[in-house]
Design an enzyme around this catalytic site. Structure first.
Site, PDB file in Angstrom:
ATOM      1  CG  ASP A 308      -1.811   1.209   1.301  1.00 10.14           C
ATOM      2  OD1 ASP A 308      -2.443   1.524   0.282  1.00 10.14           O
ATOM      3  OD2 ASP A 308      -1.841   1.854   2.359  1.00 10.14           O
ATOM      4  CG  ASP A 507      -0.247   2.441   7.515  1.00 11.87           C
ATOM      5  OD1 ASP A 507      -0.919   2.514   6.464  1.00 11.87           O
ATOM      6  OD2 ASP A 507       0.118   3.436   8.160  1.00 11.87           O
ATOM      7  CG  ASP A 511      -3.808  -1.151   3.774  1.00  8.29           C
ATOM      8  OD1 ASP A 511      -4.241  -1.018   2.610  1.00  8.29           O
ATOM      9  OD2 ASP A 511      -3.080  -0.326   4.336  1.00  8.29           O
TER      10      ASP A 511
END
Length: 791
Positions: A308, A507, A511
């Site tokens: 991400d 994080d 996610d």
């Protein structure tokens, strides 16, 4: 029961070893019958323990090879080989003790997180300081943390403090944090009592999340360990067939017992778990919590890494990128000082960005009064007698549309920045542009991952394509997929998992599904555990993503050592079994030999606890201190660099005023250039020493280019104001303005590029938790900068 469960391996070892040793002493003294009964007692002790272990395995319906130990011990008693039986008992107890000690050492770092969980906090109220349960703390509470106390919740320092962060990061050196810095719960106040503004409740703070992670850690067996268990079960029929054949050929049960004695597969049953658990311990020591052996093995097998963007490849929190003043004059230092002073008491995430930026530039902040939040608009308060407002443009500017406002909005749209507007005494003073910068260690981390065996890297983000592509190019990923919602990320992970083992790094709450779907989910929890941490298999408790590459090296080394221990131990055991079957190895000698094989296999496995090859750069204490001092100088020059663009933006052909250009030139020559020369003399050699190569050639080249462009600007300004030749200056033409802008924009671009080079190539090498230098500790070659930034 828990007391006995923790200590029975020690009792088993001491009892069996004592009986074996007592028998040896009795033999030396000529008391052979006493020695025989002592060894029989040791054999019986081992038989009872093996029977209990076998019964429990049958009750759990789990495979076990303890039946071999039971047969070997019973056989030793049957054929009157008590010494061999005593040796088997000692062999079993030694393996159990080594496994117990390795497990205890491997889980030590994780247990510390639970044992040091804060229970209470001291809250400051109008009535004084009261001690309350940590669950009662809410964001906005003012807390006092005494010397030696554990920080109870995540918060923001209201004054400078010294912290011991070793429980979370493994870094033993105390860390000096300045006012406005974010502090995680679980760290220890290593200095005098400090004031803290709570920014999260206890349930959402770092320690609460990490405790939940600890409860999940080591909950499952590693695939290699489970495979070892199944493979060990093949040993049972093989051993029985070989022992039966030996008995049939020799016509005596003695050879069968000899085969059973050397057949106990302790290397397979103990060595593999010891190596895997040792790997968990090594990973925890560098700030990477791996939730069990299964996760460690999956991490070792990973080939495709998916990231991400926000908080993973970027810092995940806004930082001040530039200041735009309403009047177009100066660098906005006064506006930043007033705004940061007001934001000191705000728990809003954007407040830390302004406070940190002001302190990083050496500004002295004042404590605000009469602070109150205007819901939906922003914050208002009094700073040094001035009424300061921070918030939305509509609240600060009203219905007006001045040119500087259009410039701010255009720049924010192009750069993807957030904006915070400021007014002083009812008059708009300017705006702050906040960006989520790329982590300085991210490009190096990508290179380290490739050297660790990762074959493909993919950036997955919900951000727009142009921003994602820019980040992907800078850090060096193989593919970029933008505009992805959680469902899109799941689809990509499933597609990638069809061809290779995947690792997903994120994080955020969004996610969590992707982390759960990947072969290995890795969450960053350095600033607090979230839903992503709960769904992940691996959690980074340090704010350095390059630790992940080292964790992969540790995982692969642990798996390799486990395989080496098993192959060595079982190979030697099989050779000993064949030797015993043909009559070359009697039971007593076989027992001694098998003990040596077991110890050798477990010793091989324990190598996983020793330091192995990592990507960590070794730096001396003096070099670390120098790097942090230069980093503080570097931060102080950021305002000067941003002023270059501001001055260029405000240049017009109508009645051109050279005063802002001349003021900027003075700052460049007396602040920026001395800093770059200090970098040339101190930082560049430091980096070359750390990396062992001439790694700073490009940074040295940009140093030269900055000085060259500043020299060109000096000559052009001298020509335009007439100081170059002593005659009256000619009228300034539109071409002169174009040339000034060209030099300024070029200089700005070179400085921005050079700053990125230094952050990635130099400052990213420095341990993140090393003690930073406060601006007041800067050397004397920057006095002008300090005077100007504090005026």
């Amino acid at each position: 029961m828990s007391w006995w469960r923790d200590r029975w391996p020690t009792v088993f070892f001491l009892g069996s070893a004592g009986l074996l040793g007592g028998g040896a002493v009795a033999t030396l003294l000529g008391a052979d019958e006493t020695a025989r009964w002592l060894w029989i007692a040791a054999t019986a002790f081992g038989l009872v323990v093996s029977l209990v272990s076998t019964a429990r395995a049958v009750q759990r319906r789990s495979p076990t090879v303890d039946i071999i130990a039971v047969l070997a011990l019973a056989g030793a008693l049957w054929v009157d080989e008590p010494f061999a039986g005593a040796m088997i008992a000692v062999m079993l107890s030694t393996g159990q003790l080594l496994e117990s000690r390795a497990a205890a050492r491997a889980s030590r770092e994780l247990r510390l997180l639970v044992e040091r969980t804060p229970r209470t906090a001291r809250r400051v109220t109008s009535e004084g300081v009261t001690e309350v349960p940590v669950e009662d703390v809410v964001p906005g509470d003012h807390l006092v943390v005494g010397s030696g106390e554990v920080v109870p919740v995540d918060g923001r320092l209201e004054a400078a403090g010294t912290l011991d962060e070793s429980a979370l990061t493994g870094e033993a050196r105390p860390v000096e944090r300045t006012a406005g810095d974010d502090v995680r719960s679980g760290v220890v106040n290593a200095g005098p009592p400090m004031d803290l503004l709570a920014t999260a409740p206890a349930a959402e703070s770092t320690y609460a999340g990490l405790v939940r992670l600890v409860e999940q850690a080591q909950a499952s067996s590693a695939p290699f360990v489970r495979t070892a268990d199944r493979f060990a079960m093949l040993f049972v029929p093989l051993t029985l067939v070989l022992a039966g054949a030996a008995w049939a050929v020799a016509g005596s049960p003695l050879r069968a017992v000899a085969v059973l004695v050397v057949a106990t597969p302790c290397p397979l049953l103990l060595a593999a778990p010891v190596a895997i658990m040792s790997g968990l311990s090594r990973a925890a020591r560098i700030g990477v919590v791996v939730k069990g052996g299964a996760a460690l093995e999956a991490l070792a097998a990973g080939q495709v890494m998916l990231f991400d963007k926000t908080g993973t490849l970027t810092r995940g929190r806004p930082e001040l990128a530039s200041v735009v003043t309403a009047g177009g004059e100066g660098d906005g230092t006064d506006a930043l000082r007033l705004a940061a002073s007001l934001d000191q008491v705000s728990p809003h995430p954007l407040a830390s960005a302004l406070v940190s930026a002001a302190l990083g530039r050496g500004l002295e902040l004042s404590m605000p009064t009469d602070v109150h939040e205007v819901h939906g608009y922003g914050l208002e308060g009094v700073v040094d007698g001035h009424v300061v407002r921070l918030g939305k443009a509509s609240w600060i500017v009203g219905n007006a549309r001045p040119p500087w406002l259009q410039r701010v909005r255009r720049r924010a749209a192009l750069d993807g920045s957030l904006t915070v507007f400021v007014a002083v005494d009812g008059v708009a003073a300017g705006a702050f542009l906040l960006e989520d910068p790329i982590r300085s260690d991210a490009p190096r981390m990508l290179a380290m991952l490739r050297s660790s065996g990762i074959t493909r890297t993919v950036l997955l983000t919900g951000d727009r394509a142009d921003v994602a592509e820019a980040v992907g190019r800078i850090v060096g990923v193989d593919a970029v997929l933008a505009d992805c919602d959680p469902a899109d990320k799941l689809a990509v992970i499933r597609a990638e998992s069809g061809t290779a083992r995947t690792i997903m790094v994120g994080d955020g709450v969004n996610d969590a599904p992707a982390l759960a779907a990947a072969g290995v989910g890795v969450a960053l929890a350095a600033r607090g555990a979230t839903a992503s941490s709960e769904a992940a298999d691996v959690v980074l408790t340090v704010d350095r993503v390059d630790a992940l590459a080292d964790a992969i090296l540790i995982a692969r080394r642990s798996r390799r050592i486990a395989l080496e221990a098993v192959v060595t131990g079982m190979g030697l055991s099989f050779v000993a079994m064949v030797a015993a079957a043909v009559g070359l190895l009697p039971p007593a000698a076989g027992a001694v030999l098998q003990e040596g094989i077991d110890v050798l296999a477990i010793a091989i496995a324990l190598r996983a606890l020793l330091p192995g090859r990592l990507h960590t750069i070794a730096m001396s204490e003096a070099d670390v201190a120098t790097a942090h001092r230069l980093r503080a100088e570097h931060d102080l020059t950021l305002g000067t660099v941003e002023q270059i663009r501001s001055v260029a933006d405000d240049l017009t052909g109508d009645d051109l005023d050279l005063a802002p250009v001349a003021s900027l030139l003075d700052r460049l020559e007396h602040q920026l250039i001395p800093h770059e020369r200090a970098d040339e003399d101190l930082l560049m050699p430091l980096v070359d020493r750390a990396l062992g190569t001439d790694a700073t050639a490009t940074m040295r080249r940009t140093h030269a280019e900055i000085e060259h462009q500043v020299g060109r600007l000096r000559r052009l300004v001298a020509e335009l104001d007439g100081t170059a030749g002593g005659s009256a200056p000619p009228p300034i033409s539109p071409e002169d303005v174009v040339e000034l802008r060209r030099i300024l924009y070029g200089l700005y671009a070179v400085c921005r590029l050079h700053n990125s080079q230094e952050e990635e190539g130099a400052f990213a090498l420095v341990p993140a938790t090393a003690t930073p230098q406060h601006p007041s500790h800067l050397p004397a070659h920057l006095p002008a900068m300090r005077r100007r930034t504090r005026s």
